[in-house]
Design a protein around this motif. Structure first.
Motif, PDB file in Angstrom:
ATOM      1  N   ALA A 126       2.197  10.213   0.552  1.00 56.38           N
ATOM      2  CA  ALA A 126       1.984   9.307   0.987  1.00 56.38           C
ATOM      3  C   ALA A 126       0.196   8.855   1.779  1.00 56.38           C
ATOM      4  CB  ALA A 126       2.370   9.307   3.136  1.00 56.38           C
ATOM      5  N   SER A 127      -0.019  10.831   1.708  1.00 56.77           N
ATOM      6  CA  SER A 127      -2.024  10.754   1.819  1.00 56.77           C
ATOM      7  C   SER A 127      -2.256  10.893   0.410  1.00 56.77           C
ATOM      8  CB  SER A 127      -1.791  12.274   2.299  1.00 56.77           C
ATOM      9  OG  SER A 127      -1.615  12.294   3.191  1.00 56.77           O
ATOM     10  N   PRO A 137     -10.998   1.488   6.173  1.00 54.35           N
ATOM     11  CA  PRO A 137      -9.913   1.260   5.001  1.00 54.35           C
ATOM     12  C   PRO A 137      -9.046   0.373   4.833  1.00 54.35           C
ATOM     13  CG  PRO A 137     -10.121   3.477   4.905  1.00 54.35           C
ATOM     14  CD  PRO A 137     -10.707   3.321   5.932  1.00 54.35           C
ATOM     15  N   TYR A 138      -8.710  -0.058   4.323  1.00 53.57           N
ATOM     16  CA  TYR A 138      -7.506  -1.517   4.354  1.00 53.57           C
ATOM     17  C   TYR A 138      -6.617  -1.336   2.394  1.00 53.57           C
ATOM     18  CZ  TYR A 138      -8.619  -3.896   8.745  1.00 53.57           C
ATOM     19  OH  TYR A 138      -8.259  -4.339  10.021  1.00 53.57           O
ATOM     20  N   TRP A 139      -5.519  -1.589   3.219  1.00 59.11           N
ATOM     21  CA  TRP A 139      -4.528  -0.826   1.763  1.00 59.11           C
ATOM     22  C   TRP A 139      -3.593  -2.451   2.223  1.00 59.11           C
ATOM     23  CZ3 TRP A 139      -5.702   2.203   4.885  1.00 59.11           C
ATOM     24  CH2 TRP A 139      -5.644   3.632   4.576  1.00 59.11           C
ATOM     25  N   ARG A 140      -2.834  -2.415   0.711  1.00 56.51           N
ATOM     26  CA  ARG A 140      -2.130  -3.540   0.085  1.00 56.51           C
ATOM     27  C   ARG A 140      -0.613  -3.248  -0.990  1.00 56.51           C
ATOM     28  NH1 ARG A 140      -4.230  -8.452   0.420  1.00 56.51           N
ATOM     29  NH2 ARG A 140      -6.959  -9.471   0.200  1.00 56.51           N
ATOM     30  N   MET A 141      -0.029  -3.972  -1.246  1.00 55.99           N
ATOM     31  CA  MET A 141       1.255  -3.525  -1.565  1.00 55.99           C
ATOM     32  C   MET A 141       0.989  -4.411  -3.059  1.00 55.99           C
ATOM     33  SD  MET A 141       2.489  -0.734  -0.516  1.00 55.99           S
ATOM     34  CE  MET A 141       2.044  -0.089   1.035  1.00 55.99           C
ATOM     35  N   LEU A 142       0.986  -3.978  -3.840  1.00 60.92           N
ATOM     36  CA  LEU A 142       1.402  -4.917  -5.522  1.00 60.92           C
ATOM     37  C   LEU A 142       3.039  -4.506  -5.665  1.00 60.92           C
ATOM     38  CD1 LEU A 142      -0.952  -5.182  -8.221  1.00 60.92           C
ATOM     39  CD2 LEU A 142       0.659  -4.578  -8.643  1.00 60.92           C
ATOM     40  N   SER A 143       3.425  -5.149  -6.294  1.00 59.55           N
ATOM     41  CA  SER A 143       5.283  -5.570  -6.755  1.00 59.55           C
ATOM     42  C   SER A 143       5.522  -5.681  -7.371  1.00 59.55           C
ATOM     43  CB  SER A 143       5.905  -5.803  -5.477  1.00 59.55           C
ATOM     44  OG  SER A 143       5.122  -7.118  -4.882  1.00 59.55           O
ATOM     45  N   ILE A 144       6.188  -5.529  -8.566  1.00 54.77           N
ATOM     46  CA  ILE A 144       6.654  -6.456  -9.616  1.00 54.77           C
ATOM     47  C   ILE A 144       7.501  -6.329  -9.737  1.00 54.77           C
ATOM     48  CG2 ILE A 144       6.632  -5.644 -12.267  1.00 54.77           C
ATOM     49  CD1 ILE A 144       3.613  -3.270 -11.314  1.00 54.77           C
ATOM     50  N   ARG A 145       8.173  -7.638  -9.823  1.00 57.05           N
ATOM     51  CA  ARG A 145       9.398  -7.520  -9.038  1.00 57.05           C
ATOM     52  C   ARG A 145       9.756  -8.714 -10.702  1.00 57.05           C
ATOM     53  NH1 ARG A 145      10.754  -4.300  -6.335  1.00 57.05           N
ATOM     54  NH2 ARG A 145      12.571  -4.934  -4.999  1.00 57.05           N
ATOM     55  N   GLY A 168      -3.768   3.339  -7.590  1.00 57.27           N
ATOM     56  CA  GLY A 168      -3.039   3.390  -7.028  1.00 57.27           C
ATOM     57  C   GLY A 168      -1.450   4.058  -7.460  1.00 57.27           C
ATOM     58  N   ASN A 169      -0.495   4.381  -6.881  1.00 59.72           N
ATOM     59  CA  ASN A 169       0.451   4.981  -7.011  1.00 59.72           C
ATOM     60  C   ASN A 169       1.681   4.461  -6.715  1.00 59.72           C
ATOM     61  OD1 ASN A 169      -1.024   7.697  -7.582  1.00 59.72           O
ATOM     62  ND2 ASN A 169      -0.784   8.702  -6.213  1.00 59.72           N
ATOM     63  N   GLU A 170       2.195   4.512  -7.561  1.00 58.09           N
ATOM     64  CA  GLU A 170       4.127   3.982  -7.203  1.00 58.09           C
ATOM     65  C   GLU A 170       4.458   4.624  -6.196  1.00 58.09           C
ATOM     66  OE1 GLU A 170       7.387   2.545 -10.118  1.00 58.09           O
ATOM     67  OE2 GLU A 170       7.480   4.821  -9.320  1.00 58.09           O
ATOM     68  N   VAL A 171       4.790   3.736  -4.215  1.00 61.90           N
ATOM     69  CA  VAL A 171       5.453   3.863  -3.625  1.00 61.90           C
ATOM     70  C   VAL A 171       6.798   3.733  -3.394  1.00 61.90           C
ATOM     71  CG1 VAL A 171       3.519   4.288  -2.860  1.00 61.90           C
ATOM     72  CG2 VAL A 171       4.359   1.715  -1.982  1.00 61.90           C
ATOM     73  N   TYR A 172       7.307   3.176  -4.684  1.00 66.75           N
ATOM     74  CA  TYR A 172       8.773   2.341  -4.297  1.00 66.75           C
ATOM     75  C   TYR A 172       9.400   1.767  -6.193  1.00 66.75           C
ATOM     76  CZ  TYR A 172      12.645  -0.485  -2.149  1.00 66.75           C
ATOM     77  OH  TYR A 172      14.413  -0.363  -2.566  1.00 66.75           O
ATOM     78  N   ARG A 173      10.593   2.043  -6.178  1.00 61.80           N
ATOM     79  CA  ARG A 173      11.039   1.134  -7.351  1.00 61.80           C
ATOM     80  C   ARG A 173      12.573   1.228  -6.925  1.00 61.80           C
ATOM     81  NH1 ARG A 173      10.815   3.877 -13.513  1.00 61.80           N
ATOM     82  NH2 ARG A 173       8.485   3.916 -12.973  1.00 61.80           N
ATOM     83  N   ASP A 174      13.447   0.133  -7.777  1.00 63.36           N
ATOM     84  CA  ASP A 174      14.326  -0.395  -6.364  1.00 63.36           C
ATOM     85  C   ASP A 174      14.722  -0.991  -8.337  1.00 63.36           C
ATOM     86  OD1 ASP A 174      13.757  -2.819  -7.237  1.00 63.36           O
ATOM     87  OD2 ASP A 174      14.279  -2.739  -4.607  1.00 63.36           O
ATOM     88  N   GLU A 175      16.140  -1.328  -8.494  1.00 61.79           N
ATOM     89  CA  GLU A 175      16.260  -2.224  -9.810  1.00 61.79           C
ATOM     90  C   GLU A 175      15.542  -3.595 -10.255  1.00 61.79           C
ATOM     91  OE1 GLU A 175      18.643  -4.249  -7.083  1.00 61.79           O
ATOM     92  OE2 GLU A 175      18.140  -2.047  -7.219  1.00 61.79           O
ATOM     93  N   ASN A 176      15.621  -3.952  -9.011  1.00 67.19           N
ATOM     94  CA  ASN A 176      14.565  -5.288  -9.511  1.00 67.19           C
ATOM     95  C   ASN A 176      12.903  -4.598  -9.535  1.00 67.19           C
ATOM     96  OD1 ASN A 176      16.416  -7.037  -9.008  1.00 67.19           O
ATOM     97  ND2 ASN A 176      16.750  -6.784  -6.569  1.00 67.19           N
ATOM     98  N   GLY A 177      12.555  -3.274  -9.626  1.00 66.93           N
ATOM     99  CA  GLY A 177      10.575  -3.775  -9.885  1.00 66.93           C
ATOM    100  C   GLY A 177      10.378  -2.251  -9.094  1.00 66.93           C
ATOM    101  N   PRO A 182       8.896   2.032  10.629  1.00 67.73           N
ATOM    102  CA  PRO A 182       9.449   1.202   8.728  1.00 67.73           C
ATOM    103  C   PRO A 182       7.595   1.835   8.018  1.00 67.73           C
ATOM    104  CG  PRO A 182       8.335  -0.521   9.954  1.00 67.73           C
ATOM    105  CD  PRO A 182       7.719   0.657  11.138  1.00 67.73           C
ATOM    106  N   SER A 183       6.812   3.372   7.929  1.00 70.59           N
ATOM    107  CA  SER A 183       6.375   3.639   7.131  1.00 70.59           C
ATOM    108  C   SER A 183       7.019   3.078   5.445  1.00 70.59           C
ATOM    109  CB  SER A 183       6.025   4.744   7.144  1.00 70.59           C
ATOM    110  OG  SER A 183       6.300   5.413   6.971  1.00 70.59           O
ATOM    111  N   PHE A 184       5.915   2.532   4.818  1.00 70.77           N
ATOM    112  CA  PHE A 184       6.472   3.181   3.099  1.00 70.77           C
ATOM    113  C   PHE A 184       7.675   3.866   2.407  1.00 70.77           C
ATOM    114  CE2 PHE A 184       1.820   4.558   3.257  1.00 70.77           C
ATOM    115  CZ  PHE A 184       2.470   5.451   1.859  1.00 70.77           C
ATOM    116  N   ALA A 185       6.479   5.278   2.979  1.00 73.89           N
ATOM    117  CA  ALA A 185       6.929   6.391   2.567  1.00 73.89           C
ATOM    118  C   ALA A 185       8.881   6.496   3.384  1.00 73.89           C
ATOM    119  CB  ALA A 185       6.558   7.507   3.456  1.00 73.89           C
ATOM    120  N   ARG A 186       9.085   6.241   4.802  1.00 76.36           N
ATOM    121  CA  ARG A 186      10.479   6.300   4.914  1.00 76.36           C
ATOM    122  C   ARG A 186      11.302   5.156   4.388  1.00 76.36           C
ATOM    123  NH1 ARG A 186       8.810   6.304   9.989  1.00 76.36           N
ATOM    124  NH2 ARG A 186       9.683   8.828  10.325  1.00 76.36           N
ATOM    125  N   ILE A 187      10.841   3.724   3.997  1.00 74.29           N
ATOM    126  CA  ILE A 187      11.764   2.859   3.529  1.00 74.29           C
ATOM    127  C   ILE A 187      12.010   3.288   1.806  1.00 74.29           C
ATOM    128  CG2 ILE A 187      11.826   0.429   2.097  1.00 74.29           C
ATOM    129  CD1 ILE A 187      10.089  -0.690   5.119  1.00 74.29           C
TER     130      ILE A 187
END
Length: 684
Positions: free
Chosen positions: A180-181, A204-212, A253-262, A456-461
């Protein structure tokens, strides 16, 4: 695009400095593992690790002069109050990101008692394996110049340590904490470089970029097992390529989540960007799409790219996952290229390319057309068979793993020729949107009317997804072998007229050999000039030696017939029994097709199906007991004969996985006082 490429070139120029400094974020709280592992008897010399980190002094981006070492960045950056006094923005930024990461691990005085165990996100606790952890941590520090290597070893080490020993936040491992850090730090560091800033943003602000994309729909189009696994491998290879593109080639940035949909990446909110992140989109969208078009997917799956609103806690992953994935569709320019001058039928696997398309020569094109597929899909089948055959010559257990598993349907059937397709899924819909995560409490003190939910942090999800995926992976690695118990034999049938067969048979393709009116499935290994059995030998008699002794001197080989098609004679193979070889206990008769949380599929002998279903239920009741009223599990079983077309069994399995979970609303009519025991709040 040229303007965007020029700006991204700044990241390329500073790539090495960003990636080296990112390492400090991964390691910034590594010393927390020392007392935790020592409680379990580990002997660790912290000086050895610190000296490795002290050897690297990445220059400050924009400068060629060496500055702080990684050890100094780690030591100064892990304390936010001290970090803000540093003249080095990398240290100040690490302190900010450490503080922001506490969204995943909030500080409350009322937290539970200390624990020597590691918890899952659902509260199931296990002891760490400190021997593996120590070995992997040492290996990580020996590969600091190789990002993929040190992260691979660091993950194996840090998932065996916790970021906090107090229940119930002992679910946050050092891998989650460091990840996360590091993700937050890297995203803002890339913003500083892209915008040529001299220091970090004040806020600082952050966004999530998703490829789905609809990954399950893409996999469901596969008519056979080889096609399904080949498509899954191509999908993962394409996503791995995107991760390399955004994490290393252009370290954004870094990938923080991956599933079967991207995949989803944490990225910076650039200064002056609009709510939709169109400035950022203009920089990266074309690169991502072109990379996917040129990937192993070959243009047959065009994703949608979404960018969330900016957030100062980066707590917007659940919003990225709320957007339904787009339907499966290819790149239109690729379609135009495939069908230019190709008056052929359409491929029965991908459904977008002409049959035979992509073949290097006319022979290979005809071979693909005979199987009603394009050459791309044919290659995906063939590579898997080749890896399986070559693995028998390997020495290490990891290299031999493909040979010790099965990729052939006839090998998995029990002695009566029956198979079972086991399917299962969890319902994560209310977990991935953060709603059910809010039902997990950090603090519960009814006497003071104090209740604090987990965030519901991105790390916990991501941990929710990972925990349910590991559940199915454990079923595959432990429960299925425990149910089946024994391993089965294979035979390598040596051929005298191998050069003649080479003219008629495809490399590592499956064929039918006729023996006394029965069909034996075999695979042609063109390099060794042998036919490898790909069928349960127990169905032919008491043992494999008897089958070898009963083989005729000349075998008739046939091309298998498809559904509604007759098999075709190819050639005769002359057998050399003296050079033939029996591989004792060669493989476990099972094949795992998918281990996604909402799509598990495994083939096993029909005789073991009910026992496996019971074991899955028992594991669920053990590991998910604290959330079983919020995390439903579905298990289904399809029995079928080995001669039945596989697509009908797979179609039945897909239909079972589409069965919706029933829901029921209950009204609380009475509250009971709770007491805390081992970190759990139970009725008193």
């Amino acid at each position: 695009m040229s303007g965007g490429s020029n700006i991204l070139d700044r990241l390329v120029k500073e790539r090495e400095n960003i990636l080296l400094a990112e390492m400090a974020a991964w390691f910034h709280d590594w010393q927390k593992c020392i007392p935790f592992w020592r409680k379990h008897g580990a002997e660790l010399n912290p000086g050895n690790i610190a000296s490795k980190l002290d050897a690297y002094r990445p220059p400050l981006p924009g400068s060629t002069n060496a500055s702080l070492s990684l050890k100094e960045i780690v030591e100064q950056g892990r304390n936010p109050s001290q970090a803000k006094k540093s003249p080095d923005w990398r240290v100040r930024l690490l302190g900010i990101c450490h503080d922001k990461a506490h969204f995943d691990k909030p500080e409350f005085q009322e937290l539970g008692q200390q624990s020597d165990l590691i918890s899952t996100v659902f509260g199931f606790e296990t002891p760490p394996d400190v021997n593996i952890a120590l070995e992997e941590l040492v290996l990580a520090t020996q590969h600091l110049t190789d990002r993929s290597q040190y992260r691979r070893h660091l993950k194996k080490a840090f998932i065996q340590a916790v970021g906090d020993t107090r229940r119930p936040i002992n679910e946050v491992t050092l891998w989650d904490w460091g990840g996360a850090s590091a993700g937050l730090w890297k995203a803002v560091a890339s913003q500083i470089v892209l915008e040529s800033l001299s220091e970090e943003p004040a806020q600082p602000y952050w966004r999530m970029l998703s490829i789905r994309f609809d990954g399950l729909q893409f996999l469901e189009q596969a008519p056979t097992i080889s096609d399904l696994i080949g498509r899954h491998a191509a999908l993962q290879a394409a996503l791995d390529g995107v991760r390399y593109l955004l994490e290393i080639e252009y370290p954004l940035g870094n990938e923080v989540y991956r599933d079967e949909n991207g995949s989803v990446f944490v990225v910076p909110a650039l200064t002056g960007d609009d709510a939709e992140g169109n400035r950022l989109r203009g920089l990266v969208e074309g690169l991502i799409l072109e990379h996917l078009r040129q990937s192993e997917l070959g243009g047959e799956l065009r994703p949608a790219i979404y960018i969330t609103e900016a957030d100062k806690q980066a707590a917007v992953l659940h919003k990225a996952l709320e957007i339904p994935p787009p339907p499966v569709a290819p790149f239109q320019d690729s379609v135009a290229c495939w069908w230019r001058g190709e008056p052929a039928d359409i491929c029965t696997v991908c459904g977008v390319r002409p049959q035979g398309w992509g073949a290097p020569n006319e022979y290979q094109k005809q071979k693909a057309q005979q199987r009603n597929v394009c050459y791309v899909c044919l290659q995906r089948r063939g590579r898997r068979s080749q890896i399986w055959a070559h693995a028998r010559h390997k020495t290490t257990s990891e290299e031999r793993s493909p040979w010790e598993q099965s990729i052939w349907l006839d090998e998995i059937a029990d002695e009566y020729g029956r198979l079972a397709l086991i399917v299962g899924k969890f319902d994560l819909s209310q977990w991935l949107n953060g709603k059910m995560i809010r039902t997990l409490l950090v603090v519960c003190d009814p006497s003071q009317n104090t209740y604090e939910s987990k965030n519901p942090s991105f790390a916990r999800i991501q941990r929710v997804w990972r925990t349910t995926q590991v559940f199915w992976q454990t079923v595959t690695s432990e429960d299925i072998p425990a149910v089946i118990q024994s391993k089965w034999d294979r035979i390598a049938i040596a051929i005298e007229n191998g050069d003649e067969l080479q003219q008629h048979l495809g490399d590592y393709h499956a064929y039918e050999a006729e023996i006394n009116g029965r069909r034996l499935t075999v695979v042609w290994d063109s390099e060794a000039k042998v036919l490898l059995t790909a069928e349960n030998i127990l169905s032919w008699g008491e043992n494999s030696q008897k089958l070898l002794d009963d083989l005729p001197d000349r075998l008739s080989l046939y091309e298998p017939g498809g559904y509604g098609q007759r098999r075709g004679f190819l050639c005769h193979a002359h057998i050399d029994k003296n050079r033939s070889q029996i591989f004792r206990d060669a493989y476990v008769p099972t094949m795992t097709l998918l281990t996604e949380p909402n799509a598990f599929m495994a083939l096993i002998p029909a005789s073991a199906a009910l026992e496996l279903a019971t074991k899955i239920k028992q594991r669920y009741e053990l590991e998910m007991s604290k959330v079983c009223n919020r995390l439903p599990l579905f298990i289904g079983t399809i029995f079928f004969d080995r001669r039945q077309p596989l697509f009908s069994a797979l179609d039945a399995g897909r239909r079972l996985l589409k069965v919706s979970f029933s829901s029921k609303e209950c009204e609380v009519i009475q509250n009971r006082a709770c007491t805390q025991q081992n970190g759990d709040f139970l009725p008193s």
